[in-house]
Scaffold this motif. Structure first.
Motif, mmCIF file in Angstrom:
data_model
loop_
_atom_site.group_PDB
_atom_site.id
_atom_site.type_symbol
_atom_site.label_atom_id
_atom_site.label_comp_id
_atom_site.label_asym_id
_atom_site.label_seq_id
_atom_site.Cartn_x
_atom_site.Cartn_y
_atom_site.Cartn_z
ATOM 1 N N VAL A 102 4.195 28.349 26.196
ATOM 2 C CA VAL A 102 5.623 28.789 25.987
ATOM 3 C C VAL A 102 5.886 29.866 26.326
ATOM 4 O O VAL A 102 6.967 30.499 26.981
ATOM 5 C CB VAL A 102 5.944 28.637 24.148
ATOM 6 N N PHE A 103 4.977 31.206 26.039
ATOM 7 C CA PHE A 103 5.306 32.591 26.463
ATOM 8 C C PHE A 103 5.174 32.599 28.006
ATOM 9 O O PHE A 103 5.718 33.603 28.331
ATOM 10 C CB PHE A 103 4.472 33.473 25.731
ATOM 11 N N CYS A 104 4.090 31.678 28.564
ATOM 12 C CA CYS A 104 4.148 31.882 29.985
ATOM 13 C C CYS A 104 5.480 31.596 30.663
ATOM 14 O O CYS A 104 6.095 32.153 31.590
ATOM 15 C CB CYS A 104 3.057 31.249 30.609
ATOM 16 N N ALA A 105 6.191 30.314 30.114
ATOM 17 C CA ALA A 105 7.428 30.071 30.746
ATOM 18 C C ALA A 105 8.425 31.124 30.357
ATOM 19 O O ALA A 105 9.388 31.510 31.129
ATOM 20 C CB ALA A 105 7.933 28.972 29.898
ATOM 21 N N ALA A 106 8.502 31.745 28.987
ATOM 22 C CA ALA A 106 9.243 32.839 28.665
ATOM 23 C C ALA A 106 8.934 34.103 29.738
ATOM 24 O O ALA A 106 10.158 34.565 30.224
ATOM 25 C CB ALA A 106 8.813 33.341 27.494
ATOM 26 N N ALA A 107 8.040 34.322 30.239
ATOM 27 C CA ALA A 107 7.768 35.280 31.155
ATOM 28 C C ALA A 107 8.293 34.986 32.467
ATOM 29 O O ALA A 107 9.048 35.932 33.243
ATOM 30 C CB ALA A 107 5.955 35.589 31.220
ATOM 31 N N LEU A 108 8.254 33.528 32.778
ATOM 32 C CA LEU A 108 8.788 33.349 34.080
ATOM 33 C C LEU A 108 10.396 33.261 33.999
ATOM 34 O O LEU A 108 11.007 34.038 35.019
ATOM 35 C CB LEU A 108 8.507 32.009 34.572
ATOM 36 N N HIS A 109 10.777 33.064 33.023
ATOM 37 C CA HIS A 109 12.356 33.505 32.635
ATOM 38 C C HIS A 109 12.585 34.787 32.800
ATOM 39 O O HIS A 109 13.657 35.085 33.423
ATOM 40 C CB HIS A 109 12.679 32.830 31.343
ATOM 41 N N ALA A 110 11.816 35.672 32.092
ATOM 42 C CA ALA A 110 12.162 36.979 32.338
ATOM 43 C C ALA A 110 12.023 37.580 33.571
ATOM 44 O O ALA A 110 12.754 38.428 33.867
ATOM 45 C CB ALA A 110 11.223 37.828 31.190
ATOM 46 N N GLY A 166 24.234 36.261 24.397
ATOM 47 C CA GLY A 166 23.530 35.607 25.345
ATOM 48 C C GLY A 166 22.081 35.302 25.720
ATOM 49 O O GLY A 166 21.519 35.145 24.628
ATOM 50 N N GLY A 167 21.636 35.156 26.939
ATOM 51 C CA GLY A 167 20.396 34.814 27.123
ATOM 52 C C GLY A 167 19.287 35.660 26.417
ATOM 53 O O GLY A 167 17.913 35.328 26.015
ATOM 54 N N ALA A 168 19.446 37.117 26.637
ATOM 55 C CA ALA A 168 18.275 38.102 26.018
ATOM 56 C C ALA A 168 18.364 37.866 24.649
ATOM 57 O O ALA A 168 17.216 37.888 24.304
ATOM 58 C CB ALA A 168 19.105 39.557 26.328
ATOM 59 N N ALA A 169 19.204 37.549 23.871
ATOM 60 C CA ALA A 169 19.009 37.270 22.539
ATOM 61 C C ALA A 169 18.487 36.133 22.226
ATOM 62 O O ALA A 169 17.403 35.703 21.412
ATOM 63 C CB ALA A 169 20.550 37.444 21.637
ATOM 64 N N ALA A 170 18.488 35.104 23.083
ATOM 65 C CA ALA A 170 17.871 33.832 22.905
ATOM 66 C C ALA A 170 16.428 33.960 23.110
ATOM 67 O O ALA A 170 15.267 33.443 22.565
ATOM 68 C CB ALA A 170 18.206 32.792 23.930
ATOM 69 N N GLY A 171 15.942 34.935 24.365
ATOM 70 C CA GLY A 171 14.457 35.081 24.592
ATOM 71 C C GLY A 171 13.834 35.965 23.288
ATOM 72 O O GLY A 171 12.684 35.815 23.164
ATOM 73 N N GLU A 172 14.820 36.818 22.729
ATOM 74 C CA GLU A 172 14.210 37.400 21.734
ATOM 75 C C GLU A 172 13.779 36.762 20.480
ATOM 76 O O GLU A 172 12.948 36.982 19.906
ATOM 77 C CB GLU A 172 15.248 38.690 21.281
ATOM 78 N N TRP A 181 12.695 35.879 36.413
ATOM 79 C CA TRP A 181 13.790 35.444 36.982
ATOM 80 C C TRP A 181 15.173 36.422 36.523
ATOM 81 O O TRP A 181 15.930 36.715 37.485
ATOM 82 C CB TRP A 181 14.121 34.180 36.614
ATOM 83 N N MET A 182 15.262 36.736 35.379
ATOM 84 C CA MET A 182 16.191 37.597 34.878
ATOM 85 C C MET A 182 16.253 39.118 35.537
ATOM 86 O O MET A 182 17.145 39.745 35.469
ATOM 87 C CB MET A 182 16.191 37.669 33.318
ATOM 88 N N LEU A 183 15.094 39.657 35.785
ATOM 89 C CA LEU A 183 15.041 40.979 36.460
ATOM 90 C C LEU A 183 16.229 41.070 37.579
ATOM 91 O O LEU A 183 16.421 42.260 37.780
ATOM 92 C CB LEU A 183 13.692 41.164 36.829
ATOM 93 N N ARG A 184 16.518 40.040 38.242
ATOM 94 C CA ARG A 184 17.402 40.336 39.178
ATOM 95 C C ARG A 184 18.683 40.516 38.841
ATOM 96 O O ARG A 184 19.624 41.197 39.416
ATOM 97 C CB ARG A 184 17.758 38.858 40.062
ATOM 98 N N HIS A 185 18.969 40.633 37.359
ATOM 99 C CA HIS A 185 20.234 41.182 36.790
ATOM 100 C C HIS A 185 20.107 42.378 36.234
ATOM 101 O O HIS A 185 20.978 43.269 35.789
ATOM 102 C CB HIS A 185 20.490 40.065 35.612
ATOM 103 N N GLY A 186 18.776 42.942 36.508
ATOM 104 C CA GLY A 186 18.680 44.563 36.037
ATOM 105 C C GLY A 186 17.137 44.671 35.509
ATOM 106 O O GLY A 186 16.690 43.755 34.947
ATOM 107 N N LEU A 187 16.854 45.987 35.638
ATOM 108 C CA LEU A 187 15.518 46.233 35.016
ATOM 109 C C LEU A 187 15.442 46.382 33.700
ATOM 110 O O LEU A 187 14.140 46.376 33.171
ATOM 111 C CB LEU A 187 15.054 47.767 35.822
ATOM 112 N N HIS A 188 16.261 46.225 32.947
ATOM 113 C CA HIS A 188 16.362 46.249 31.320
ATOM 114 C C HIS A 188 15.719 45.025 30.911
ATOM 115 O O HIS A 188 15.379 44.817 29.749
ATOM 116 C CB HIS A 188 17.740 46.379 30.911
ATOM 117 N N HIS A 189 15.364 43.999 31.743
ATOM 118 C CA HIS A 189 14.968 42.640 31.406
ATOM 119 C C HIS A 189 13.280 42.983 31.327
ATOM 120 O O HIS A 189 12.337 42.049 31.249
ATOM 121 C CB HIS A 189 15.196 41.565 31.992
ATOM 122 N N ALA A 190 12.893 43.980 31.998
ATOM 123 C CA ALA A 190 11.339 44.320 32.202
ATOM 124 C C ALA A 190 10.921 44.126 30.733
ATOM 125 O O ALA A 190 9.592 43.960 30.779
ATOM 126 C CB ALA A 190 11.169 45.541 33.017
#
Length: 201
Positions: A71-79, A37-43, A81-90
């Motif tokens: 690009v990485f500032c945008a990735a940081a904003l996405h991460a 999913g999205g985590a793999a895309a971010g990685e 946003w993903m924190l609402r699904h859990g702290l593992h996105h920190a």
């Protein structure tokens, strides 16, 4: 002569880092098609960005640093946003901010080169790496040690535990998922790459 040997060694190390990051990015892209999913895309974005940044050539001129920083500032904003699904996105958030720092800090240092003479005269010249870089070094050193320990622990003792791990790998492949050990190894590789890049700052 010694300078040439040092330059060759640094260039070889950089290309090895490029290769490791590119392979990690390709593996993450493969996971995107499965259950990653999205985590793999971010990685994957992180790994390919690291590979591009580690290339020991003056590619892109003055636009590469702002582009990668954006690009990485945008990735940081996405991460974030993903924190609402859990702290593992920190960790993804920290990684994105670290990459933005790696991309933009050298450019900022170049723009401030006019003040280098004044800074060299003061005690801060010998104070070591900046506070942010030092904190990130500590974070990734701990991440690599902890990740390596967990990766070794997943192997478990020989015998029954080895059969259990093999069974988990088979079930993961049958379900279209990547084995957890491979995912951990990929993330550990990226963590070591990040640590290596921070050490060069």
């Amino acid at each position: 002569m010694h300078g040439s040997a040092t330059s060759l060694s640094a260039s070889l190390s950089s290309w090895l880092l490029v290769l490791l990051c590119a392979v990690s990015g390709a593996y993450c892209l493969r996971r995107v098609r499965g259950a990653g999913g999205g985590a793999a895309a971010g990685e994957a974005v992180m790994a390919f960005g690291m590979a591009l940044m580690a290339v020991p050539l003056a590619l892109g001129g003055g636009w590469r640093a702002p582009l990668l920083g954006g690009v990485f500032c945008a990735a940081a904003l996405h991460a974030l946003w993903m924190l609402r699904h859990g702290l593992h996105h920190a960790h993804h958030l920290v990684g994105s901010l670290t990459m933005a720092h790696l991309a933009l800090a050298p450019a900022a240092a170049g723009q401030g080169a006019a003040h280098a003479a004044h800074a060299a005269a003061g005690p801060a010249a010998a104070s070591g790496p900046p506070l942010l870089t030092g904190a990130l070094l500590l974070y990734y050193a701990g991440y690599v040690v902890l990740g390596g320990t967990r990766l070794i622990a997943t192997g478990g003792p020989a015998g029954a535990a080895g059969g259990e791990v093999d069974g988990q790998v088979s079930r993961a492949r049958a379900g279209g998922e990547e084995p957890a050990e491979f995912v951990r190894a990929c993330r550990l590789t990226m963590g070591m790459g990040m640590l290596a890049m921070l050490l060069t700052m």
